[in-house]
Scaffold this active site. Structure first.
Site, short mmCIF file in Angstrom:
data_model
loop_
_atom_site.label_atom_id
_atom_site.label_comp_id
_atom_site.label_asym_id
_atom_site.label_seq_id
_atom_site.Cartn_x
_atom_site.Cartn_y
_atom_site.Cartn_z
CG ASP A 1 8.00 -19.10 -9.28
OD1 ASP A 1 8.05 -18.19 -8.43
OD2 ASP A 1 9.01 -19.53 -9.87
N GLY B 1 9.54 -14.41 -4.21
CA GLY B 1 8.77 -13.22 -4.58
C GLY B 1 7.31 -13.55 -4.59
CG HIS B 2 5.02 -13.48 -1.60
ND1 HIS B 2 6.04 -14.20 -1.00
CD2 HIS B 2 4.71 -12.50 -0.75
CE1 HIS B 2 6.30 -13.67 0.17
NE2 HIS B 2 5.53 -12.63 0.36
P1 IMP Z 1 19.26 -19.02 -5.32
O1 IMP Z 1 18.17 -19.41 -4.39
O2 IMP Z 1 19.27 -17.55 -5.66
O3 IMP Z 1 20.62 -19.50 -4.86
O4 IMP Z 1 19.02 -19.76 -6.72
C1 IMP Z 1 19.09 -21.17 -6.86
C2 IMP Z 1 18.01 -21.71 -7.78
O5 IMP Z 1 16.74 -21.58 -7.16
C3 IMP Z 1 17.91 -20.96 -9.11
O6 IMP Z 1 17.54 -21.90 -10.11
C4 IMP Z 1 16.76 -19.99 -8.88
O7 IMP Z 1 16.14 -19.59 -10.07
C5 IMP Z 1 15.86 -20.84 -8.02
N1 IMP Z 1 14.96 -20.06 -7.15
C6 IMP Z 1 15.29 -19.41 -6.03
N2 IMP Z 1 14.20 -18.84 -5.48
C7 IMP Z 1 13.16 -19.15 -6.26
C8 IMP Z 1 11.75 -18.87 -6.20
O8 IMP Z 1 11.22 -18.23 -5.27
N3 IMP Z 1 11.00 -19.41 -7.21
C9 IMP Z 1 11.54 -20.14 -8.21
N4 IMP Z 1 12.84 -20.43 -8.30
C10 IMP Z 1 13.64 -19.94 -7.33
#
Ligand code: IMP
Length: 428
Positions: free
Chosen positions: A13, A40-41
């Site tokens: 982010d 997400g963007h």
């Molecule tokens: P996962 O990718 O859903 O397995 O989540 C693992 C960790 O990565 C968690 O702490 C999520 O909040 C973080 N995370 C996954 N994708 C993003 C992103 O696009 N931005 C920020 N944090 C992310």
């Protein structure tokens, strides 16, 4: 022409869209090389907002081919949902290319992600619940389903059967869930096959040919360095390679074709999910960064954790990724803060540590050592050169550059594309 890698330096982010926007029409291919719909963007085109999770950011640029590389995990329902949403607004996703080797997020993996997190209680990772971790685990376990499997029913049936043979035991015996019917999963996946087929190519070959033909290829990371499965703060990470090395394996371009690595760094820090965060603020300053910076997750809507700038982390990201250019974003969010703390090192067990500690224990115990910089009150959103910035702001930027291991090439002073100060051309 070269391949350029774009990564996030912190916990995600950071505002990578700012860099993609600035590269704009110079880019012929934008490749997503890791992650899935956990990212997400938001893209704003002519005042119209598009929220995307899975589709690459180049999807709405006229002259750019968007590519989903082999390193990505794809939820097909989300993929076609996003495509349909674009089409409903008169946009086309017809140029999208998908790697035959990308893995598919099967429905049982989304279920497993959610129940595992629930079961873990206070030991949870705080995942986005999109099935990312279990799908990458299947890939490494060699029981994953790939895009190409959808085009051979016999292979698909065998693979789903093999995966469910294991998963159903876990779902029913550990999590007390109903076992899934393999045929239902196969039918669901097959229902996407005809629509998917025309988009699927050997994307490594495609990108090699594009580079040979002098095209510019942007390899854009999902998530960020501190969430990288190898180089982030494991285990509070995502399950893919979100750093520059992952760009090469995630799309099949060798390192020798990469000319530059751009890292996007926010002028302060944020994180979603669990895990250590040395500069985290639990006071009104943290609330201020969250509200002024609009720090709420694009995918889950969760309020992001907020904290001051952490220079050892940027320095680490510069080292791990071989960063050539930093895009510093959201500097304007700091306007009005009288004195701005920057973490310059940590203290662990009473000792000063200048780099990220080697062990998980030490990183969890690290407390920041701050240096404080005088702030500014002037609105900086109209600044287009360094000289337009107030003196204190210039000094803050100069200090960050000195501490952060690479030159700052762009400074974001507002959300719009032109609210930027370009110090060095990103396409050098
Ligand atoms: P996962 O990718 O859903 O397995 O989540 C693992 C960790 O990565 C968690 O702490 C999520 O909040 C973080 N995370 C996954 N994708 C993003 C992103 O696009 N931005 C920020 N944090 C992310």
């Amino acid at each position: 022409m070269p391949a350029i890698i774009l990564v996030g330096a912190q916990w995600g982010d950071e505002g990578k869209g700012k860099a993609t926007d600035l590269l704009g029409s110079s880019v012929d291919y934008v490749v997503k090389f890791n992650g899935g719909n956990n990212a997400g963007h938001t893209i704003v085109i002519n005042g119209e907002k598009f929220a995307l999770h899975l589709l690459p950011s180049g999807i709405l640029s006229e002259n750019c081919v968007p590519v989903i590389g082999n390193g990505v995990v794809i939820d097909l329902e989300v993929l076609f949902g996003e495509i349909e949403a674009l089409e409903a607004r008169g946009r086309s996703a017809a140029k999208l290319i998908v790697s035959a080797d990308a893995h598919v997020i099967a429905p049982y993996n989304t279920t497993l992600d959610k129940v595992t997190e629930r079961f873990a209680g206070s030991r949870k990772i705080g995942t986005t619940g999109r099935g990312i971790g279990p799908t990458y685990a299947d890939k490494m376990n060699r029981i994953g389903i790939r895009v190409q499997d959808l085009f051979d029913e016999a292979i698909l049936r065998e693979k789903v059967g093999a995966a469910l043979y294991l998963k159903n035991q876990i779902l029913s015996k550990i999590y007390n869930r109903r076992a899934l019917d393999a045929e239902a999963v196969v039918s669901e996946l097959l229902s996407y096959a005809d629509r998917l087929r025309p988009m699927v190519l050997d994307t490594s070959l495609l990108l090699h040919e594009a580079l040979d033909a002098g095209k510019t290829v942007l390899l854009e990371a999902g998530q960020a360095t501190m969430l990288d499965v190898d180089h982030g703060n494991y285990p509070y990470v995502t399950s893919s390679s979100a750093t520059a090395g992952g760009a090469c394996t995630g799309c099949g371009i060798p390192p020798t074709r990469v000319s530059s690595v751009i890292a996007v760094v926010k002028a302060y820090s944020t994180r979603v999910g669990e895990g250590p965060f040395p500069t985290e603020l639990h006071d009104e300053w943290g609330e201020r960064l969250r509200s002024v910076g609009g720090e709420y997750g694009t995918t889950t809507g969760r309020p992001r954790r907020t904290g001051w700038y952490d220079a050892p982390i940027s320095r680490y990201a510069a080292r791990i990724n071989g960063v050539t250019d930093i895009v510093l974003t959201k500097l304007d969010v700091l306007t009005g803060i009288e004195s701005i703390p920057v973490c310059v090192a940590y203290e662990v067990d009473g000792q000063r540590v200048d780099e990220i500690p080697m062990t998980q224990r030490d990183f969890a115990l690290a407390t920041p050592i701050y240096e404080t910089f005088p702030g500014w009150t002037e609105d900086i959103s109209q600044a287009r050169t360094l000289a337009d910035l107030p003196e204190n702001c210039q000094a803050y930027v100069a200090a960050l550059e000195k501490m952060s291991g690479a030159r700052i090439s762009v400074i974001g002073v507002g959300p719009a594309r032109d609210e930027s100060i370009v110090l060095h051309d990103l396409l050098h």
